[in-house]
Scaffold this motif. Sequence first.
Motif, mmCIF file in Angstrom:
data_model
loop_
_atom_site.group_PDB
_atom_site.id
_atom_site.type_symbol
_atom_site.label_atom_id
_atom_site.label_comp_id
_atom_site.label_asym_id
_atom_site.label_seq_id
_atom_site.Cartn_x
_atom_site.Cartn_y
_atom_site.Cartn_z
ATOM 1 N N GLN A 121 0.825 -1.204 0.000
ATOM 2 C CA GLN A 121 0.000 0.000 0.000
ATOM 3 C C GLN A 121 0.866 1.263 0.000
ATOM 4 O O GLN A 121 0.617 2.213 -0.753
ATOM 5 C CB GLN A 121 -0.934 0.000 1.207
ATOM 6 C CG GLN A 121 -1.970 1.114 1.164
ATOM 7 C CD GLN A 121 -3.010 0.980 2.263
ATOM 8 O OE1 GLN A 121 -3.022 0.015 3.016
ATOM 9 N NE2 GLN A 121 -3.908 1.955 2.355
ATOM 10 N N CYS A 122 1.904 1.276 0.836
ATOM 11 C CA CYS A 122 2.814 2.426 0.888
ATOM 12 C C CYS A 122 3.616 2.551 -0.405
ATOM 13 O O CYS A 122 3.830 3.668 -0.906
ATOM 14 C CB CYS A 122 3.761 2.298 2.079
ATOM 15 S SG CYS A 122 3.003 2.682 3.661
ATOM 16 N N VAL A 123 4.065 1.433 -0.932
ATOM 17 C CA VAL A 123 4.841 1.454 -2.169
ATOM 18 C C VAL A 123 3.993 2.005 -3.308
ATOM 19 O O VAL A 123 4.463 2.805 -4.129
ATOM 20 C CB VAL A 123 5.360 0.042 -2.504
ATOM 21 C CG1 VAL A 123 5.967 0.012 -3.897
ATOM 22 C CG2 VAL A 123 6.388 -0.393 -1.460
ATOM 23 N N ASN A 124 2.725 1.616 -3.362
ATOM 24 C CA ASN A 124 1.826 2.135 -4.391
ATOM 25 C C ASN A 124 1.598 3.634 -4.220
ATOM 26 O O ASN A 124 1.504 4.383 -5.209
ATOM 27 C CB ASN A 124 0.491 1.397 -4.346
ATOM 28 C CG ASN A 124 -0.451 1.850 -5.439
ATOM 29 O OD1 ASN A 124 -0.167 1.711 -6.619
ATOM 30 N ND2 ASN A 124 -1.587 2.423 -5.040
ATOM 31 N N ALA A 125 1.521 4.098 -2.969
ATOM 32 C CA ALA A 125 1.345 5.525 -2.701
ATOM 33 C C ALA A 125 2.548 6.327 -3.217
ATOM 34 O O ALA A 125 2.394 7.447 -3.715
ATOM 35 C CB ALA A 125 1.139 5.765 -1.209
ATOM 36 N N VAL A 126 3.749 5.746 -3.086
ATOM 37 C CA VAL A 126 4.956 6.397 -3.612
ATOM 38 C C VAL A 126 4.836 6.581 -5.117
ATOM 39 O O VAL A 126 5.119 7.652 -5.665
ATOM 40 C CB VAL A 126 6.213 5.576 -3.260
ATOM 41 C CG1 VAL A 126 7.426 6.076 -4.046
ATOM 42 C CG2 VAL A 126 6.495 5.650 -1.763
ATOM 43 N N SER A 127 4.399 5.532 -5.811
ATOM 44 C CA SER A 127 4.251 5.604 -7.268
ATOM 45 C C SER A 127 3.187 6.612 -7.678
ATOM 46 O O SER A 127 3.355 7.347 -8.652
ATOM 47 C CB SER A 127 3.904 4.221 -7.825
ATOM 48 O OG SER A 127 4.956 3.309 -7.608
ATOM 49 N N GLN A 128 2.078 6.653 -6.940
ATOM 50 C CA GLN A 128 1.009 7.580 -7.273
ATOM 51 C C GLN A 128 1.443 9.029 -7.091
ATOM 52 O O GLN A 128 1.091 9.903 -7.883
ATOM 53 C CB GLN A 128 -0.221 7.289 -6.407
ATOM 54 C CG GLN A 128 -0.945 6.016 -6.770
ATOM 55 C CD GLN A 128 -1.524 6.050 -8.181
ATOM 56 O OE1 GLN A 128 -2.247 6.976 -8.546
ATOM 57 N NE2 GLN A 128 -1.211 5.042 -8.982
ATOM 58 N N SER A 129 2.215 9.293 -6.060
ATOM 59 C CA SER A 129 2.637 10.666 -5.783
ATOM 60 C C SER A 129 3.768 11.113 -6.702
ATOM 61 O O SER A 129 3.740 12.223 -7.240
ATOM 62 C CB SER A 129 3.081 10.797 -4.323
ATOM 63 O OG SER A 129 3.442 12.127 -4.029
ATOM 64 N N SER A 130 4.761 10.239 -6.907
ATOM 65 C CA SER A 130 5.957 10.616 -7.669
ATOM 66 C C SER A 130 5.866 10.263 -9.149
ATOM 67 O O SER A 130 6.614 10.811 -9.967
ATOM 68 C CB SER A 130 7.194 9.933 -7.082
ATOM 69 O OG SER A 130 7.148 8.525 -7.297
ATOM 70 N N GLY A 131 4.985 9.307 -9.489
ATOM 71 C CA GLY A 131 4.880 8.829 -10.858
ATOM 72 C C GLY A 131 5.874 7.739 -11.199
ATOM 73 O O GLY A 131 5.917 7.278 -12.342
ATOM 74 N N LEU A 132 6.672 7.303 -10.208
ATOM 75 C CA LEU A 132 7.777 6.379 -10.469
ATOM 76 C C LEU A 132 7.657 5.130 -9.593
ATOM 77 O O LEU A 132 7.306 5.227 -8.412
ATOM 78 C CB LEU A 132 9.110 7.068 -10.166
ATOM 79 C CG LEU A 132 9.327 8.439 -10.826
ATOM 80 C CD1 LEU A 132 10.612 9.068 -10.316
ATOM 81 C CD2 LEU A 132 9.341 8.309 -12.340
ATOM 82 N N PRO A 133 7.999 3.956 -10.132
ATOM 83 C CA PRO A 133 7.999 2.739 -9.321
ATOM 84 C C PRO A 133 9.225 2.685 -8.420
ATOM 85 O O PRO A 133 10.220 3.378 -8.662
ATOM 86 C CB PRO A 133 8.056 1.622 -10.370
ATOM 87 C CG PRO A 133 8.828 2.240 -11.494
ATOM 88 C CD PRO A 133 8.409 3.690 -11.521
ATOM 89 N N LEU A 134 9.163 1.892 -7.395
ATOM 90 C CA LEU A 134 10.316 1.702 -6.520
ATOM 91 C C LEU A 134 11.377 0.915 -7.281
ATOM 92 O O LEU A 134 11.150 -0.215 -7.704
ATOM 93 C CB LEU A 134 9.887 0.957 -5.249
ATOM 94 C CG LEU A 134 10.742 1.158 -4.006
ATOM 95 C CD1 LEU A 134 10.878 2.632 -3.663
ATOM 96 C CD2 LEU A 134 10.135 0.411 -2.824
#
Length: 553
Positions: free
Chosen positions: A131-144
């Motif tokens: 869930q947190c990793v997906n939030a990072v992608s949604q905010s930054s536009g980039l995958p981990l």
Amino acid sequence: MQQFGKFGPLIGAIDEGTSNVKFLVFAANTSEVLTYHQIPLKRFSPQEGWVEQDALEILNAVLECIEVTTDNLRKLDISPEDVVGIGITNQRETTIVWNSVTGLPLYSAIVWLDVRTSKIVDELVKRKGPQCVNAVSQSSGLPLSTYFTSVKLRWLLQNVTAIKDAVAVGECMAGTVDSWLIWNLTGGNRGGIHATDVTNASRTQLMSLKTLQWDKGLLHFFDIPQQILPRIRSSAEIYGYISVGSLLGVPIAGCLGDQQAALVGQGCMRFGQVKCTFGTGCFLLYNTGDSIIHSQNGLLTTVAYKLGPDAPPVYALEGSVAIAGDTLQWLKNGLEIINDVQDSEVEASEVNDEEEGSICLVPAFNGLYAPYWRKDARGIICGMTNKTSRRHIIRGALEAVCQQTRSVAAAMEADCAPLHRLLADGGMAQNSVLMQMQADVLAVPVIRPLMMESTALGAAIVAGRALRVWPASIPSPPADIFLPSITSEDREIRRVRWESALDRCMGWSTNNNEEECATQADEIDRTNAVLPPGLFFLGTALLVIIADKLKAI
């Protein structure tokens, strides 16, 4: 009002890439390149998967290029005083940390290709949860991923004592290459400007795509102190003024990451326009206008440009292929089957894809980027027979670039709309065999401008726009056009064969070596770090034996 020479107002462009630094001077009225100077850059690989550069070498190369180019202007009887502004474009994601008091780097520049942070990525996924990793992608536009600045900076803060000490006493500055150059060119430790633009900031994975500011949630996720980061500004405004050398007092008025600069330089300023830069890697950008489109097919969402402090941002979808031109460097320096990368065009034209001996090569030296995002992938050659020659391997290397580009284009079609044409630039695009192969694989025309410096041109355009000396519209430059020349059946056969090889390259890498590599950052002896990174990944005994045999063919 300033009086100019016969070429009118001039704009300089610093083009700092992974392989070299250039400084070019453009005539703002015509977009003509008047003169330039270029210096190659070294890369080091202290351990497998590590890719570094010397930040001072980068800075000194920029300063030298400016001085030599300025001297060239004088020799051409052009006054350097006609240079009214400078734009900067740079390799993105590459991370530099330095001491604000001494002005010296606290560690080598960690290059975007570097994969030492693989363990950090795995730990974040495990500890933070999906869930947190997906939030990072949604905010930054980039995958981990190991690709971006966020995890490189986290690694530096965790592993380099000098950086920890500098943070503790408030003397640490960090940023991408543009920030390092802007700070030094505008005064360094004597009042230099610590700034970056929205396109470079969007590649750090620390900026919100909506607010265009450092995001507190992202900073907390990666444990990065905001005070060490530069101020985020638009792509077209005056950042500061050159403080040294022949262009003393000239404003730095524009900044773009290299791929966004190529988008602007190619004139892709409307929704749906696409360009591909064939360089060290291969990068497709699709202009999505004012829409933030989150890909469902492995692409990145990024900022394309922001033409002024009050201008709206324009966004893009991007497909990043890690290894393109580096494959040819590996053939030259690793397998030693070509003397110069430019020889690949003639050598590849001597064979075709249908004849016996043809192979598929997947150059996953550091894993695969878009649209696969598989860090466990490694390079592979499939289909070799006793008829395979070095020419087949060279042609296979070129086809690998084309097929990876096709995969990204297919993802763009799924997310947005199909490509109707592809605008090509970059050093590797000079290879006409590659361009024809790309048109054949994509089934769309590939358009290559005769003036190949699209990246530097983009930096010049945004600087010229900020200073209001660049025309609002310029006619499309002359170009070579490559049309598809194979049947759809042949195209499908090539795709299926390539994807079969692709499947076989997955799952080769484990984390055993990566877990050992983050323990001795302060003790590394870089005097021996001169081998090209490709040797660590594909320099197996088998391939060395093959190379020796192929030299004689």
